[in-house]
Design a protein around this motif. Structure first.
Motif, short mmCIF file in Angstrom:
data_model
loop_
_atom_site.label_atom_id
_atom_site.label_comp_id
_atom_site.label_asym_id
_atom_site.label_seq_id
_atom_site.Cartn_x
_atom_site.Cartn_y
_atom_site.Cartn_z
N UNK A 23 86.15 37.21 53.85
CA UNK A 23 85.59 37.63 52.57
C UNK A 23 86.68 38.35 51.77
N UNK A 24 86.93 37.91 50.54
CA UNK A 24 87.91 38.61 49.71
C UNK A 24 87.46 40.05 49.45
N UNK A 25 88.41 40.98 49.46
CA UNK A 25 88.12 42.38 49.16
C UNK A 25 89.13 42.85 48.11
N UNK A 26 88.83 43.98 47.50
CA UNK A 26 89.81 44.62 46.63
C UNK A 26 91.03 44.93 47.50
N UNK A 27 92.23 44.48 47.12
CA UNK A 27 93.40 44.67 47.99
C UNK A 27 93.64 46.14 48.38
N UNK A 50 92.57 54.12 58.60
CA UNK A 50 91.55 53.41 59.38
C UNK A 50 90.18 53.53 58.74
N UNK A 51 89.89 54.65 58.09
CA UNK A 51 88.59 54.79 57.42
C UNK A 51 88.50 53.83 56.25
N UNK A 52 89.59 53.67 55.51
CA UNK A 52 89.61 52.74 54.37
C UNK A 52 89.37 51.31 54.85
N UNK A 53 90.07 50.91 55.90
CA UNK A 53 89.92 49.56 56.43
C UNK A 53 88.61 49.42 57.18
N UNK A 54 88.22 50.43 57.94
CA UNK A 54 87.00 50.38 58.75
C UNK A 54 85.74 50.18 57.95
N UNK A 55 85.73 50.61 56.69
CA UNK A 55 84.56 50.40 55.82
C UNK A 55 84.25 48.93 55.65
N UNK A 56 85.25 48.08 55.84
CA UNK A 56 85.08 46.63 55.65
C UNK A 56 84.67 45.91 56.94
N UNK A 57 84.78 46.60 58.08
CA UNK A 57 84.55 45.96 59.38
C UNK A 57 83.08 45.87 59.73
N UNK A 58 82.78 44.96 60.63
CA UNK A 58 81.47 44.84 61.25
C UNK A 58 81.64 45.18 62.73
N UNK A 59 80.56 45.31 63.48
CA UNK A 59 80.66 45.58 64.91
C UNK A 59 81.35 44.41 65.60
N UNK A 60 82.16 44.75 66.61
CA UNK A 60 82.81 43.71 67.41
C UNK A 60 84.17 43.32 66.88
N UNK A 62 86.95 41.71 64.49
CA UNK A 62 87.15 41.54 63.06
C UNK A 62 88.50 40.86 62.81
N UNK A 63 88.58 40.18 61.68
CA UNK A 63 89.81 39.51 61.25
C UNK A 63 90.13 40.00 59.84
N UNK A 64 91.40 40.22 59.59
CA UNK A 64 91.81 40.54 58.23
C UNK A 64 93.14 39.86 57.93
N UNK A 65 93.42 39.69 56.65
CA UNK A 65 94.64 39.04 56.20
C UNK A 65 95.61 40.06 55.64
N UNK A 66 96.83 40.08 56.18
CA UNK A 66 97.93 40.84 55.60
C UNK A 66 98.69 39.84 54.73
N UNK A 67 98.87 40.18 53.46
CA UNK A 67 99.46 39.23 52.53
C UNK A 67 100.52 39.88 51.64
N UNK A 68 101.29 39.00 51.00
CA UNK A 68 102.27 39.42 49.99
C UNK A 68 102.44 38.28 49.00
N UNK A 69 103.02 38.58 47.85
CA UNK A 69 103.28 37.57 46.83
C UNK A 69 104.71 37.08 46.98
N UNK A 70 104.88 35.76 47.00
CA UNK A 70 106.19 35.12 47.01
C UNK A 70 106.28 34.30 45.73
#
Length: 85
Positions: A23-27, A50-60, A62-70
């Protein structure tokens, strides 16, 4: 929360997390705290609250994307993590 990033070639100025569990989130910007380059391979340690990122997590698991602009292209890598809170 610390994330190790390794990249061959030019290293971008900024990394962010822009997707959690497909799910896209505010970067969320990552803060680069350590960085070294050897033979055109750069390794850095990035931090995010971790609190900032943890707000987006569900139990168990989780997957997230680390990205950059090229240029005009977004480059991302999926990270899999299991955190119990």
């Amino acid at each position: 929360f610390k994330i190790k990033i390794t990249k061959t070639g030019p290293f971008p100025d900024a990394f962010s997390i822009d997707s959690v569990n497909d799910k896209p989130i505010e970067p969320i910007s990552l803060k680069l705290v350590e960085q070294s380059t050897t033979d055109d391979v750069t390794t850095a340690i990035a931090e995010v609250g971790i609190k900032t990122l943890g707000k987006q997590f569900q139990k168990g698991i989780n997957r997230f994307q680390v990205s950059y602009q090229d240029g005009q292209d977004r480059v991302g890598t999926e990270v899999l993590v299991e955190i119990q809170m």
